[in-house]
Enzyme design. Sequence first.
Site, PDB file in Angstrom:
ATOM      1  N   CYS A  97      -6.095  -1.056  -3.223  1.00  0.00           N
ATOM      2  CA  CYS A  97      -6.212  -2.668  -3.663  1.00  0.00           C
ATOM      3  C   CYS A  97      -7.163  -3.611  -2.796  1.00  0.00           C
ATOM      4  O   CYS A  97      -7.079  -4.703  -2.780  1.00  0.00           O
ATOM      5  CB  CYS A  97      -4.411  -3.519  -2.784  1.00  0.00           C
ATOM      6  SG  CYS A  97      -3.254  -2.315  -4.438  1.00  0.00           S
ATOM      7  N   HIS A 111      -4.971 -11.479  -1.662  1.00  0.00           N
ATOM      8  CA  HIS A 111      -4.464  -9.960  -2.794  1.00  0.00           C
ATOM      9  C   HIS A 111      -2.784 -10.401  -2.788  1.00  0.00           C
ATOM     10  O   HIS A 111      -2.163 -11.134  -2.115  1.00  0.00           O
ATOM     11  CB  HIS A 111      -4.458  -8.832  -2.279  1.00  0.00           C
ATOM     12  CG  HIS A 111      -3.986  -8.067  -2.753  1.00  0.00           C
ATOM     13  ND1 HIS A 111      -4.468  -7.538  -4.127  1.00  0.00           N
ATOM     14  CD2 HIS A 111      -3.128  -6.573  -1.939  1.00  0.00           C
ATOM     15  CE1 HIS A 111      -3.719  -6.181  -4.233  1.00  0.00           C
ATOM     16  NE2 HIS A 111      -2.611  -5.670  -3.866  1.00  0.00           N
ATOM     17  N   ASN A 162       1.071  -6.957  -9.426  1.00  0.00           N
ATOM     18  CA  ASN A 162       0.200  -6.628  -8.408  1.00  0.00           C
ATOM     19  C   ASN A 162      -0.785  -5.903  -9.597  1.00  0.00           C
ATOM     20  O   ASN A 162      -1.003  -4.747  -9.696  1.00  0.00           O
ATOM     21  CB  ASN A 162       0.943  -5.890  -7.550  1.00  0.00           C
ATOM     22  CG  ASN A 162       0.194  -5.403  -6.548  1.00  0.00           C
ATOM     23  OD1 ASN A 162      -1.590  -5.364  -6.647  1.00  0.00           O
ATOM     24  ND2 ASN A 162      -0.380  -4.633  -5.608  1.00  0.00           N
TER      25      ASN A 162
END
Length: 323
Positions: free
Chosen positions: A115, A250, A280
């Site tokens: 990520c 993020h 996500n």
Amino acid sequence: MSAIRSVVRGVGAYLPARCLTNADLVQMVDTSDEWIVQRTGIRTRHIAAEGEVTSDLALKAAQAALADAGLEPGDIDLIVLATSTPDNTFPATAVSVQAGLGITHGAAFDIQAVCSGFVYALATADNFLKSGAYRRCLVIGAETFSRILDWSDRTTCVLFGDGAGALVLEAVRDGEDGRGLLTTHLRSDGRYKNKLYVDGGVSSTRSVGYLRMEGREVFRHAVGMITDVIVDAFSATGESAETIDWFVPHQANRRIIDASAVKLGIAPEKVVITVDKHGNTSAASIPLALATAHADGRIKRGDLVLLEAMGGGFTWGSALVRW
Ligand code: UT7
């Protein structure tokens, strides 16, 4: 003293056509719209079509970023692509994008930091541009996490989605009114590698495997790690929660984003949130959010934009950009 800065010339994004809602997930696992929205803020995520691979998503995002920049593929001499879900074990997904764009010069390679991949890719590209080795770079985050999800595991399958986003960076000597990437800060700590991982791989199982996560543990570390590395960015530049125009984190979980903003004293109206729309998307989430806020007119030339990410490894990082 004359110095080179990496200036943002364009941004683009792509989400696959198929949209999977919380209501759809209720049909698949023991979950509810209420639980997902309350715990994560996610309402929908996009899923790549059969045969649609990470480089397909990345290519579309790259083309959108080039169009936004008013540049041709031939103007690009470096492609740095962040992904944990490459088309193949090798070659790099970046070279498929390079071929798709018809570029035969320069270099293209992948970065793997889960990520945090986009921030890692940005820092890598920035250093190549500042060194004078390359002139214009596509920095891409692209993922098909749907392919590594265990669709019977409600603790993970509701959280992730597919997508891609891209920035065009150009090396500019002596800046343009201070525009460009001001600072990047990367961190990792492998002691936490088993908190968020994929239980398969080329050298271990000769298979792809499924994503496994101790969600509560990741959550527990996230806010502290994110805020530490943002404080580093502020210390390096003299900027602060007051002087930034936009916080583009993020997009993993709305609660982590909100808690980080509160801890740093960043006003809620400066926070760009898109996790509700795409879940996500790992390395793709920051450029997806940037593309949204750029397209709707929030992020404008000269704005100070703060980026951060945290993910598997653990890896984490921040970047500060004068847009
Ligand atoms: O990109 C970076 C990596 N990822 C992250 O940043 C994710 C970090 N972690 C998180 O976002 C959160 O920890 C989650 C959203 C994954 C989970 O939220 P939580 O508030 O930490 O919930 P929990 O794991 O403590 O689970 C609470 C309860 C459990 O039931 P019991 O044991 O209390 O009876 C879970 O089994 O919720 C249950 N649960 C669910 N219930 C309905 C877990 N997943 C679901 C689900 N639907 N999908």
